[in-house]
Design an enzyme around this catalytic site. Structure first.
Site, PDB file in Angstrom:
ATOM      1  N   ASP A 236      -8.241  -5.614  -5.701  1.00 18.42           N
ATOM      2  CA  ASP A 236      -8.373  -4.303  -4.676  1.00 18.42           C
ATOM      3  C   ASP A 236      -8.645  -3.478  -5.816  1.00 18.42           C
ATOM      4  O   ASP A 236      -7.801  -2.627  -7.027  1.00 18.42           O
ATOM      5  CB  ASP A 236      -6.638  -4.441  -5.320  1.00 18.42           C
ATOM      6  CG  ASP A 236      -6.350  -3.080  -4.036  1.00 18.42           C
ATOM      7  OD1 ASP A 236      -6.554  -2.398  -3.725  1.00 18.42           O
ATOM      8  OD2 ASP A 236      -4.831  -3.452  -4.140  1.00 18.42           O
TER       9      ASP A 236
ATOM     10  N   SER B 239       0.721  -0.971  -0.201  1.00 20.81           N
ATOM     11  CA  SER B 239       0.219  -0.295  -0.409  1.00 20.81           C
ATOM     12  C   SER B 239       0.475   1.091   0.131  1.00 20.81           C
ATOM     13  O   SER B 239       1.348   1.312  -0.775  1.00 20.81           O
ATOM     14  CB  SER B 239      -1.179  -0.183   1.205  1.00 20.81           C
ATOM     15  OG  SER B 239      -2.551   0.894   1.137  1.00 20.81           O
TER      16      SER B 239
ATOM     17  N   HIS C 291      -6.891  -6.873  -1.361  1.00 21.51           N
ATOM     18  CA  HIS C 291      -5.599  -5.082  -1.485  1.00 21.51           C
ATOM     19  C   HIS C 291      -5.003  -5.913  -0.433  1.00 21.51           C
ATOM     20  O   HIS C 291      -3.620  -5.736   0.108  1.00 21.51           O
ATOM     21  CB  HIS C 291      -6.426  -4.060  -0.454  1.00 21.51           C
ATOM     22  CG  HIS C 291      -4.974  -3.152  -0.105  1.00 21.51           C
ATOM     23  ND1 HIS C 291      -3.925  -2.489  -1.345  1.00 21.51           N
ATOM     24  CD2 HIS C 291      -4.517  -2.394   0.978  1.00 21.51           C
ATOM     25  CE1 HIS C 291      -3.315  -1.404  -1.434  1.00 21.51           C
ATOM     26  NE2 HIS C 291      -3.611  -1.053   0.194  1.00 21.51           N
TER      27      HIS C 291
END
Length: 691
Positions: free
Chosen positions: A634, A551, A666
């Site tokens: 995601d 991320s 994710h």
């Protein structure tokens, strides 16, 4: 009957469990934590205390064994008198969310019938009863017995203006439609890992009728309110007054602007129905987490002050239900509260809050707002007040979740479960050590270091340098089934984690400092942290160091590749290659708009920020070997970012590999995918750090 079948089934389950445990224990004896351990260690859910305070029940989630890893979940009961005595009360494939309806009966959700419905189990006879049979899944629930006619309050997803049955029929019609075309008139198009299909999360009440749950009433019928709030909301998003007459809930008004506002609100509504009243609509920032005081006088909830900022400080607000007076209880306390539980006398609140890389339990005095720390160690969650005892869950970097108790003043803290003890005793864990160093702006930055399992002081070791996501997050003293540092330590790596500017638990100013400075102070903190550990710990081989992150941590991998050549390799998981592309393809627009000052073309200042902190602007400098990992579902950071990064690496002739999971979001959550992830990531590190 059911009891005989249950006992026979349990005998078989226990035999299989014993064999699996012996195999696993033998395979890891004297070794560090492996990914096989990680996906088969039992995960303990939040404890739910019985009404008489003598027992508690919780879920046990476990893999069914090496090579299979089937995801299972059942219910286990323990008691306070004879601590660590366990009774398995169900053995379902997915039994979850247990709540007591009496001292002898537990209600829970199960997919035994093919959909998620309410069931009960008698803890003495183990007799199971399905008490609901709605045409769609129940998502979460609470049982309310404070009224003459007890009822269930539950959540389910329905089409606007449709009942449960009508929604089920519409789903059938949609599935039969030969056209796959979807039409959208406003955002969200999709959220987290799911496309918007026209359904809203609504709250329902249903009374008991002859031992079963009767017809359900939609409390939010025809309203665009989404409660629980997607994508992660559950039963913590709704609560009931002590007399059972009023319901408070958190909701997002799912209208055209929902993608660029964090404005969730607390509402109240009569349990018998009517029009919801918005309690917090004057605040344009996030409000959530409402809980009634036991005496019924107050409604406490959490509130942020900055609209559009999901990581603002969560303050505790007290609303006097008689006078309407509101008071911010924690304005002077520079910590963000995570959860609220009332003490039995309504004179204090028991709250959790992140503080210096831990999640601690505090007592807040209602009169003064003064916080007093009760439980300091580890990461503590799911707190209940049971008589003169605190009941809660705890994890640390060396222990997965288990159940603890403590006196109300925090004294005599102790574990009351040992379900993973034998398994963990056969695994050598690396002891986490803390360090501090001077980061950007002369601020102190916190970090953790774990030595390799089997550490020898006269040897040099490669280093895995892990950067967390968020970016408003932290490396806390907690257990994780993703990015667990013990796995890297077991694989022979010095594992280092730092909390650069933007991290949480060190005060709001430190958290705020990353906004509009993504590649500035945090990058300098990362590099200064690298300097510090390589100069302080002589067992680190500076020529064999790899960095990893997901991320925002993935963004930092892209940023590092354009700004330094000090790493042997990089691992970029669901990271950002292009900040402008990120804005136009992500779903929660409030996030980049706050972090970069608006949308890219808002003005020259925002346009400059998107360009200034854009990794793709420095893609011509990429020379460090990189493993790129991406989930196909995601929708926070879409797969095009990974494909662009991989394309750049390949076109430039930089050693690179793409690991793509079409069925993951994710996070990599499926056990077999987790195993694949770890094998690929550790293999990549090994390839570029071998002597």
């Amino acid at each position: 009957g059911n009891k005989i079948l249950f006992e026979a089934y349990m005998t078989a389950v226990k035999l299989v469990a014993c064999v699996v445990a012996l195999i696993c224990a033998y395979s890891v004896l004297g070794a560090g934590l492996t990914v096989d351990d990680l996906v088969t260690i039992e995960q303990i859910g939040a404890p739910a205390p019985s009404p008489d305070g003598e027992k508690f029940v919780f879920t046990r989630r476990f893999g069914s064994g090496p090579g299979n890893y089937r995801d299972c979940m059942d219910l286990i009961m323990s008691d306070f008198v004879n601590e660590k005595k366990l009774t398995q009360v169900t053995a379902g494939i997915k039994d979850n969310s247990p709540q007591w309806v009496s001292n002898s009966t537990v209600a829970f959700l199960s997919n035994r019938s093919g959909s998620s419905q309410l069931w009960t189990v008698n803890i003495e006879s183990f007799d199971l009863t399905q008490i609901s049979d709605y045409p769609i899944d129940i998502e979460s629930f609470k049982y309310v017995d404070a009224v003459e006619e007890p009822y269930f309050l539950f959540s389910a997803s329905v089409f606007l203006g449709m009942s449960l049955a009508e929604t089920a029929a519409q789903r059938v019609r949609n599935a039969a439609n030969p056209s796959s075309g979807q039409v959208f008139d406003h955002l969200f198009i999709r959220h987290w890992d799911t496309f918007f299909d026209g359904e809203y999360h609504h709250l329902f009440t249903a009374a008991m009728d002859n031992g079963r749950v009767g017809p359900a009433m939609d409390l939010l019928e025809g309203l665009t309110l989404d409660s629980p709030v997607s994508p992660f909301g559950g039963s913590e998003d709704f609560t009931v007054s002590p007399d059972g007459q009023e319901i408070a809930f958190t909701a997002r008004n799912a209208t055209h602007d929902q993608a660029w506002t964090t404005d969730t609100n607390v509402y109240t509504i009569s349990a018998s129905g009517g029009k919801p009243e918005c309690v917090t609509c004057k605040n344009a920032a996030q409000d959530n987490g409402a809980v009634y005081s036991p005496d019924g006088q107050f409604l406490a909830y959490l509130a942020m002050e900055v609209p559009g900022f999901e990581s603002d400080r969560e303050r505790v607000v007290l609303l006097n239900r008689q006078t309407g007076e509101r008071r911010i209880l924690t304005e002077a306390w520079d910590r963000s509260v995570g959860s609220i539980t009332w003490a039995a006398d309504s004179k204090s609140l028991i709250v959790t809050a992140a503080d210096i890389a831990r999640t601690k339990i505090f007592s807040l005095d209602v009169a003064t707002g003064q916080p007093t720390v009760l439980v300091e160690e580890g990461s503590n969650h799911a707190v209940s007040v049971v008589g003169d005892t605190l009941l809660f869950s705890r994890t640390t970097m060396t222990s997965p979740s288990t159940v603890f108790v403590a006196d109300l003043d925090g004294a005599n803290t102790r574990a009351v479960l040992d379900m993973n003890t034998e398994r963990l005793e056969a695994i050598e864990m690396s002891t986490p050590e803390e360090f501090w160093y001077v980061g950007e702006g002369a601020d102190e930055v916190h970090g953790w270091i774990l030595k390799p399992v089997g550490f020898q002081a006269n040897k040099k070791y490669p280093m895995a340098y892990m950067i967390h996501g968020g970016p408003q997050g932290q490396w806390g003293d907690s257990w994780s089934y993703r990015w667990n540092p013990q796995v890297f330590a077991a694989a022979g790596y010095v594992t280092v984690m730092v909390d650069p500017h933007g991290s949480t638990s060190y005060g709001q100013a430190f958290t705020d400092s990353i906004s509009r400075h993504w590649g500035d102070a945090p990058f300098k903190d990362v590099m200064k942290g690298l300097d510090y550990v390589q100069s302080t710990y002589d067992f680190i081989d500076s020529n064999r160091t790899c960095a990893l992150g997901a991320s925002y941590g993935g963004y930092m991998m892209a940023w590092l590749n354009g700004h330094t050549d000090r790493f042997s390799c990089l691992v970029m998981h669901d990271g950002i290659f292009d900040t402008r592309m990120f804005y136009y393809t992500t779903e929660e627009l409030w996030f980049p708009e706050h972090e970069f000052g608006g949308y890219p073309q808002k003005n020259k200042a925002t346009e400059k920020l998107y360009e200034e902190w854009n990794p793709s602007e420095y893609a011509h400098n990429w020379n460090t070997p990189m493993l790129v990992v991406q989930g196909g579902r995601d929708y926070r950071i879409v797969d095009g970012q990974a494909f662009a990064a991989f394309t750049n690496l390949q076109r430039r002739g930089v050693p690179s590999r793409l690991l793509y999971f079409p069925d993951e979001n994710h996070w990599v959550l499926k056990p077999h995918n987790s195993i694949k992830w770890h094998h690929e990531v550790l293999g990549w590190l090994d390839q570029f750090t071998s002597e």
